[in-house]
Design an enzyme around this catalytic site. Structure first.
Site, PDB file in Angstrom:
ATOM      1  N   HIS A  19       0.810  -1.210   0.000  1.00  0.00           N
ATOM      2  CA  HIS A  19       0.000   0.000   0.000  1.00  0.00           C
ATOM      3  C   HIS A  19       0.850   1.269   0.000  1.00  0.00           C
ATOM      4  O   HIS A  19       0.440   2.290  -0.558  1.00  0.00           O
ATOM      5  CB  HIS A  19      -0.964  -0.023   1.185  1.00  0.00           C
ATOM      6  CG  HIS A  19      -1.964  -1.139   1.082  1.00  0.00           C
ATOM      7  ND1 HIS A  19      -2.417  -1.850   2.169  1.00  0.00           N
ATOM      8  CD2 HIS A  19      -2.578  -1.681  -0.001  1.00  0.00           C
ATOM      9  CE1 HIS A  19      -3.279  -2.765   1.765  1.00  0.00           C
ATOM     10  NE2 HIS A  19      -3.385  -2.683   0.455  1.00  0.00           N
ATOM     11  N   ASP A 179      -2.730  -8.560  -7.674  1.00  0.00           N
ATOM     12  CA  ASP A 179      -2.433  -9.021  -6.317  1.00  0.00           C
ATOM     13  C   ASP A 179      -3.231 -10.294  -5.993  1.00  0.00           C
ATOM     14  O   ASP A 179      -4.084 -10.295  -5.115  1.00  0.00           O
ATOM     15  CB  ASP A 179      -2.774  -7.889  -5.330  1.00  0.00           C
ATOM     16  CG  ASP A 179      -2.649  -8.316  -3.873  1.00  0.00           C
ATOM     17  OD1 ASP A 179      -1.838  -9.206  -3.583  1.00  0.00           O
ATOM     18  OD2 ASP A 179      -3.390  -7.760  -3.037  1.00  0.00           O
TER      19      ASP A 179
END
Length: 349
Positions: A19, A179
């Site tokens: 992130h 992801d």
């Protein structure tokens, strides 16, 4: 295949790396006025409760966001990532952690577009509900969209396949995050195949892949295979918080591989990664690596370039390595409306 729930791992060291890099990429794209599209092929639930449900089982957030939460020496380059999480927890207590869709929504501008995919039937329901609550909260505060078209589209389906229809995007600017859970070996193959197809359809897009660093051969081979995909350069960064466990179980290391990375990203990583190793590291096996270079394909297709090609550069530091002095954190500016503390109490990714 559909047993994976990211809620068990929310906020761990791998999420910190993923992130942080994602927000850096988004902020770089924000520097240009032209709108862009963000595509998340494996979105999960988008928002997670850390004090209820799955996250409490192993409390993996204690290996990631928790050690960073109350520190007063956060590097400036890491602050934008912390700001997103602080805004989600206005009481000052760490209770909620954002997934990649929420991070993107908070950093992106109104004209930009989010296209989210999730295959898990339970996760897609939670993801949709989370964004419904966010839209309702904005509406309560009188915040209305000023641009035409749907800003966020949530798709219940396979993101590997769904990406094809979105490239190239109308604005010719896009960031794609890939992801997958990597629960099955085929995920490694599908990442490579998906990126090869995407790079053919839209060569100038920015592509970011998160992957676990494991002893299995597929994990070791993935970065080397991605280096051969068409692009204007690549960057590979890994973060290990400890050495491998004797039994080989548990995730102690992960990586982010970026195709067409911003030119500023490598310098930012070299500032932040030593700090993350120092704060999150558990033993002498804690380290980071940074590699950057150009693919053989991109070199061969640029005969007009006469200057010497940039060589692959690597960096490997262990927990005892001297890290750069942290920059004092400026006062955080928050012009967003306060989020309700009970926005969501989801169990999921």
């Amino acid at each position: 295949m559909l047993s994976y729930r990211h809620g068990f791992h929310a906020g761990n060291h791998a999420d910190v790396l993923k992130h942080f890099v994602l927000i850096e990429l988004l902020n770089y794209l924000n520097q240009k006025d032209t709108a862009y599209t963000y595509v998340d092929t494996h979105s999960g639930a988008g928002l997670y409760s850390l004090d209820t449900g799955y996250a409490t089982k192993n409390a993996e957030y204690e290996t990631g966001i928790a050690p960073l939460w109350d520190r007063d020496d956060i590097p400036t380059a890491l602050q934008a990532y912390l700001d997103v999480i602080k805004d989600l927890n206005p009481s000052g207590k760490l209770r909620y952690y954002p997934g990649s869709p929420y991070c993107a929504d908070q950093v992106m501008r109104e004209p930009d577009r989010l296209r989210l995919f999730e295959l898990h039937p339970s996760e897609i329901k939670i993801l949709s509900e989370n964004f419904r609550k966010l839209e309702a909260h904005k509406a309560e505060q009188g915040i209305r969209p000023s641009t035409r078209g749907k800003r966020i589209m949530i798709n219940a389906g396979d993101g590997f396949d769904g990406l094809k229809a979105l490239l190239p995007p109308p604005s010719r600017r896009a960031l794609v995050l890939i992801d997958p859970p990597y629960e099955v070996k085929d995920d490694y193959r599908r990442v490579k195949v998906c990126l090869e197809d995407a790079a053919q359809r839209f060569p100038t897009g920015v592509y970011a892949v998160w992957y676990p660093v494991l002893s299995r051969i597929e994990s070791k081979q993935l970065p080397e295979r991605l280096k051969r995909i068409l692009g204007n350069g690549w960057l590979n960064v890994t973060l290990s918080i400890s050495g491998p466990s004797p039994d080989g179980f548990g995730l102690h290391s992960s990586g982010m591989f970026i195709i067409n990375p911003p030119w500023t990203l490598e310098a930012t990583l070299r500032e932040v990664m030593p700090y993350l190793v120092r704060v999150l590291g558990k033993d002498a096996g804690a380290r980071y690596t940074i590699e950057s270079g150009e693919t053989e394909v991109s070199k061969s297709e640029r005969p007009q370039r006469t200057t010497s090609q940039r060589p692959v550069r690597t960096s490997d530091r262990n927990i005892d390595a001297r890290s750069p002095r942290s920059v004092a954190t400026p006062a955080r500016q928050n012009n967003r409306a306060a989020r309700p503390a009970n926005l969501n109490k989801t169990r999921g990714r």
